[in-house]
Design a protein around this motif. Structure first.
Motif, PDB file in Angstrom:
ATOM      1  N   PHE B  92     -34.128-143.560  31.837  1.00 35.15           N
ATOM      2  CA  PHE B  92     -34.302-142.580  32.917  1.00 35.15           C
ATOM      3  C   PHE B  92     -32.977-142.349  33.638  1.00 35.15           C
ATOM      4  CE2 PHE B  92     -35.508-141.053  37.147  1.00 35.15           C
ATOM      5  CZ  PHE B  92     -36.396-140.037  36.815  1.00 35.15           C
ATOM      6  N   ASN B  93     -32.284-143.457  33.933  1.00 34.08           N
ATOM      7  CA  ASN B  93     -30.964-143.338  34.573  1.00 34.08           C
ATOM      8  C   ASN B  93     -30.029-142.467  33.742  1.00 34.08           C
ATOM      9  OD1 ASN B  93     -30.231-144.845  37.124  1.00 34.08           O
ATOM     10  ND2 ASN B  93     -31.502-146.347  36.085  1.00 34.08           N
ATOM     11  N   ASN B  94     -30.027-142.713  32.442  1.00 32.64           N
ATOM     12  CA  ASN B  94     -29.157-141.929  31.561  1.00 32.64           C
ATOM     13  C   ASN B  94     -29.545-140.454  31.564  1.00 32.64           C
ATOM     14  OD1 ASN B  94     -27.664-144.117  30.905  1.00 32.64           O
ATOM     15  ND2 ASN B  94     -28.560-144.443  28.881  1.00 32.64           N
ATOM     16  N   MET B  95     -30.847-140.192  31.536  1.00 31.77           N
ATOM     17  CA  MET B  95     -31.302-138.795  31.519  1.00 31.77           C
ATOM     18  C   MET B  95     -30.825-138.068  32.777  1.00 31.77           C
ATOM     19  SD  MET B  95     -35.180-137.311  31.198  1.00 31.77           S
ATOM     20  CE  MET B  95     -35.745-137.672  32.857  1.00 31.77           C
ATOM     21  N   ILE B  96     -31.002-138.699  33.927  1.00 29.14           N
ATOM     22  CA  ILE B  96     -30.618-138.054  35.191  1.00 29.14           C
ATOM     23  C   ILE B  96     -29.101-137.873  35.259  1.00 29.14           C
ATOM     24  CG2 ILE B  96     -30.647-138.280  37.728  1.00 29.14           C
ATOM     25  CD1 ILE B  96     -33.416-137.763  36.534  1.00 29.14           C
ATOM     26  N   ASN B  97     -28.382-138.853  34.724  1.00 30.57           N
ATOM     27  CA  ASN B  97     -26.913-138.782  34.790  1.00 30.57           C
ATOM     28  C   ASN B  97     -26.288-138.086  33.581  1.00 30.57           C
ATOM     29  OD1 ASN B  97     -26.468-140.012  37.334  1.00 30.57           O
ATOM     30  ND2 ASN B  97     -27.096-141.961  36.427  1.00 30.57           N
ATOM     31  N   GLU B  98     -27.119-137.349  32.858  1.00 26.95           N
ATOM     32  CA  GLU B  98     -26.642-136.522  31.741  1.00 26.95           C
ATOM     33  C   GLU B  98     -25.935-137.336  30.658  1.00 26.95           C
ATOM     34  OE1 GLU B  98     -25.022-132.534  33.089  1.00 26.95           O
ATOM     35  OE2 GLU B  98     -25.062-133.646  34.969  1.00 26.95           O
ATOM     36  N   GLN B  99     -26.459-138.531  30.407  1.00 28.28           N
ATOM     37  CA  GLN B  99     -25.932-139.314  29.296  1.00 28.28           C
ATOM     38  C   GLN B  99     -27.004-139.383  28.213  1.00 28.28           C
ATOM     39  OE1 GLN B  99     -24.803-142.937  31.246  1.00 28.28           O
ATOM     40  NE2 GLN B  99     -23.190-141.907  32.394  1.00 28.28           N
ATOM     41  N   GLU B 100     -26.618-139.938  27.070  1.00 35.32           N
ATOM     42  CA  GLU B 100     -27.543-140.013  25.937  1.00 35.32           C
ATOM     43  C   GLU B 100     -28.752-140.875  26.299  1.00 35.32           C
ATOM     44  OE1 GLU B 100     -26.898-141.391  21.486  1.00 35.32           O
ATOM     45  OE2 GLU B 100     -25.235-140.206  22.303  1.00 35.32           O
ATOM     46  N   TYR B 101     -29.956-140.391  25.958  1.00 37.63           N
ATOM     47  CA  TYR B 101     -31.151-141.176  26.277  1.00 37.63           C
ATOM     48  C   TYR B 101     -32.219-140.909  25.237  1.00 37.63           C
ATOM     49  CZ  TYR B 101     -33.389-136.920  28.025  1.00 37.63           C
ATOM     50  OH  TYR B 101     -33.931-135.671  28.131  1.00 37.63           O
ATOM     51  N   ASP B 102     -33.201-141.809  25.233  1.00 36.29           N
ATOM     52  CA  ASP B 102     -34.301-141.691  24.275  1.00 36.29           C
ATOM     53  C   ASP B 102     -35.549-141.217  25.015  1.00 36.29           C
ATOM     54  OD1 ASP B 102     -36.277-141.934  22.422  1.00 36.29           O
ATOM     55  OD2 ASP B 102     -35.912-144.059  21.967  1.00 36.29           O
ATOM     56  N   GLY B 103     -35.833-139.936  24.907  1.00 36.31           N
ATOM     57  CA  GLY B 103     -36.958-139.337  25.618  1.00 36.31           C
ATOM     58  C   GLY B 103     -38.304-139.912  25.194  1.00 36.31           C
ATOM     59  N   SER B 104     -38.363-140.474  24.007  1.00 36.09           N
ATOM     60  CA  SER B 104     -39.651-140.993  23.527  1.00 36.09           C
ATOM     61  C   SER B 104     -40.100-142.221  24.331  1.00 36.09           C
ATOM     62  CB  SER B 104     -39.545-141.359  22.044  1.00 36.09           C
ATOM     63  OG  SER B 104     -38.743-142.512  21.890  1.00 36.09           O
ATOM     64  N   LYS B 105     -39.154-142.821  25.035  1.00 33.72           N
ATOM     65  CA  LYS B 105     -39.505-143.993  25.859  1.00 33.72           C
ATOM     66  C   LYS B 105     -40.031-143.597  27.236  1.00 33.72           C
ATOM     67  CE  LYS B 105     -37.423-146.965  23.008  1.00 33.72           C
ATOM     68  NZ  LYS B 105     -38.254-147.678  22.034  1.00 33.72           N
ATOM     69  N   LEU B 106     -39.857-142.318  27.603  1.00 29.72           N
ATOM     70  CA  LEU B 106     -40.040-141.957  29.015  1.00 29.72           C
ATOM     71  C   LEU B 106     -41.389-141.326  29.349  1.00 29.72           C
ATOM     72  CD1 LEU B 106     -36.453-140.662  29.891  1.00 29.72           C
ATOM     73  CD2 LEU B 106     -37.522-142.823  30.507  1.00 29.72           C
ATOM     74  N   ALA B 107     -42.179-141.009  28.359  1.00 29.40           N
ATOM     75  CA  ALA B 107     -43.503-140.421  28.580  1.00 29.40           C
ATOM     76  C   ALA B 107     -43.432-139.297  29.627  1.00 29.40           C
ATOM     77  CB  ALA B 107     -44.491-141.516  28.990  1.00 29.40           C
ATOM     78  N   GLU B 108     -44.282-139.378  30.649  1.00 30.23           N
ATOM     79  CA  GLU B 108     -44.367-138.300  31.648  1.00 30.23           C
ATOM     80  C   GLU B 108     -43.076-138.143  32.466  1.00 30.23           C
ATOM     81  OE1 GLU B 108     -47.660-138.809  34.334  1.00 30.23           O
ATOM     82  OE2 GLU B 108     -48.297-136.736  34.061  1.00 30.23           O
ATOM     83  N   LEU B 109     -42.255-139.194  32.466  1.00 28.71           N
ATOM     84  CA  LEU B 109     -40.989-139.114  33.226  1.00 28.71           C
ATOM     85  C   LEU B 109     -40.057-138.037  32.677  1.00 28.71           C
ATOM     86  CD1 LEU B 109     -40.340-142.920  33.749  1.00 28.71           C
ATOM     87  CD2 LEU B 109     -40.673-141.239  35.580  1.00 28.71           C
TER      88      LEU B 109
END
Lengths: 398, 141
Positions: B92-109
């Motif tokens: 989630f931190n990576n997603m918000i800070n525009e870094q590489e992240y795995d969306g499959s881990k974040l569900a509704e987030l």
């Protein structure tokens, strides 16, 4: 009024955050630019022409500040970094020296952090006692409650002239009278009143008064502290170094310069002081009574319109300054101002550095629209129209 | 995800937050998290037993993004192991800070995947995650 003088003003934005900082007219920017391009030398240091010109221009601003607040002498004006700096100089340079354990300082819960925290530090370090002057039902200061609070331990009353959230104008003449009668020092935070209304430190029996230039058309990082000459003489500097000492020897002996120069260690903000001087000229040419009257006109227009909109609670309808503090029912203040930003309307949200005001008004956060003379009726109506669309806030900001 | 659907989810969590309201229970670790630059101020409390976040709740005063993010976060993390939660928090931190992240881990987030377009709201979305991270770290220590 005078919109053409402000490069920041264009058709794009509506700027209603003047309590945070004001825009600068071109002449102020040019005055600073002229220093940097025509006589960019240090102050109080050289015997060559451009350095002498710096001294002249710099010291001339002291006279301008003196006239702006009707002080008696140029030497009663100390250049500072701003209101916060000035108030800290008073608390730690004067009050820390003379106040004793148990001495009482009266402030209010609507003060800005800079007129609260320095006193808290002194309370913890020296055991002074801070008492809060109560507010009336409209959150303005209850002046009649002051005298009954005074004891033989009361040494200082320290108040904002105009508070930065409620915007109530304190009757400094009346409070100054009370202070004089009871031999109490009167400290005034003029951050929100300077450049918006007349100030007369002698008439109001003010002992210390601090303000910033950037809220009155001047540059950031500069301001002034007024102190009665005898008080400044007794006050210690908080910062020591070059430019403020007469001499020092290897045996630790030293002597400081006279007031006010002993308070201005290091190379001063020369360009900014000169910019502040030009801002004072500009305000004096316009006339402070005219400015205040116009701000009140805008405020009355805004209040009359806002009263017609459901779900808007204005906290300070009666305050005689150009500050309107409000909330939209069930909308968090930050969400409301982010919505207003969609209309390019700049309004501030939060606690506005007055973090103990929540004890009085019952809410932690509010929206604050603050006017200056360059705002227009059309802009006020734009704000009103935007607030009428309040049911669309969450569709818009999420 | 469709923008309107994202907005509806955020709004629903803002108006009817999940597990809002603190309880009096010594087994929970409670932290306050506030955003010094703006006005969000929330308390988060969590019960962690045998390495699992058994329950978590919150209360406070915060904007739509912060309140809803807290609500979605609690809904996502309750029942997860601490290790799983840490993976979610990091992504989630990576997603918000525009870094590489795995969306499959974040569900509704994932509804917050465009918050970066409003830089002033990043800290609002991250605030509850700072709180739960503090709780996890304090439990580890």
């Amino acid at each position: 009024m005078n919109r053409e003088d402000f490069p920041m003003l264009n058709d794009e934005i509506v700027y209603f955050d003047n309590s945070a900082t004001s825009f600068k007219p071109q002449c102020v920017i040019e005055a600073m630019n002229e220093y940097y391009t025509k006589y960019s030398a240090n102050a109080h240091r050289g015997d060559y022409d451009i350095s002498l010109r710096v001294d002249q221009e710099y010291e001339r601003v002291r006279t301008k500040v003196k006239e702006l607040i009707s002080a008696q002498r140029d030497e009663e004006i100390v250049f500072t970094k701003g209101t916060t700096d000035g108030l800290n100089m008073v608390v730690f340079g004067y009050m820390a020296k003379f106040l004793q354990k148990g001495d009482e300082v009266l402030i209010s819960k609507s003060e800005h952090a800079s007129n609260v925290l320095p006193w808290f530090v002194l309370a913890k370090k020296k055991g002074i006692v801070i008492k809060y002057i109560p507010l009336d039902a409209d959150y303005s200061l209850n002046v009649s409650a002051i005298e009954p609070m005074i004891t033989e331990k009361t040494k200082v009353i320290s108040l904002a002239h105009v508070t930065n959230v409620i915007g109530d104008v304190r009757d400094v003449d009346a409070i100054g009278e009370i202070c004089m009668k009871h031999d109490i020092l009167f400290v005034v935070d003029a951050a929100q009143s300077i450049g918006h209304m007349k100030i007369d430190v002698q008439k109001s029996h003010i002992d210390f008064l601090a303000f910033s230039a950037h809220k009155m058309l001047g540059p950031t990082g500069v301001g002034a502290l007024y102190g009665k000459y005898s008080l400044l003489n007794d006050m210690d500097p908080v910062i020591y170094g070059g430019g403020m000492n007469a001499f020092f020897e290897s045996d630790y002996s030293y002597e400081l310069k006279e007031v006010p120069w002993k308070f201005e260690a290091g190379t001063p903000n020369i360009a900014e002081v000169i910019g502040m001087g030009r801002a004072i000229d500009y305000l004096q040419e316009m006339g402070l009574d005219k400015i205040h009257e116009y701000e009140m006109h805008l405020k009355e227009l805004a209040i009359a319109q806002l009263e017609k909109i459901p779900n808007i609670k204005v906290f300070n309808k009666k305050a005689e300054s150009g500050i309107i503090t409000f909330n939209i029912d069930k909308v968090f203040s930050q969400d409301a101002v982010i919505f207003l930003n969609r209309f390019k309307i700049c309004v501030r949200s939060g606690n506005h550095c007055a973090k103990i005001l929540k004890d009085e008004i019952g809410v932690t956060n509010t929206c604050r629209a603050s006017f200056y003379f360059y705002n227009t009726e059309e802009e006020v109506l734009k704000l009103v129209e935007a607030l009428k669309c309040q049911d669309k806030i969450y569709d818009n900001i999420i | 995800m469709d923008e309107k659907l994202k907005r509806d989810i955020i709004l629903e969590h803002y108006q009817n937050p999940y597990h809002r309201g603190l309880i009096d229970d010594d087994r929970y670790v409670r932290v306050n998290s506030r955003n010094a630059s703006c006005v969000d101020n929330i308390d988060v409390m969590a019960l962690i037993e045998n390495g699992v976040i058994v329950d978590a709740r919150f209360d406070g005063e915060a904007c739509a993004i912060c309140t809803s993010a807290t609500s979605v976060m609690l809904k996502t993390l309750i029942g997860k192991t601490v290790e799983e939660a840490e993976v979610i928090i990091a992504n989630f931190n990576n997603m918000i800070n525009e870094q590489e992240y795995d969306g499959s881990k974040l569900a509704e987030l994932n509804v917050y995947d465009t918050i970066y377009r409003q830089p002033n709201r990043k800290t609002c979305a991250l605030l509850p995650f700072r709180a739960i991270k503090d709780i996890i770290d304090s439990k580890k220590n």
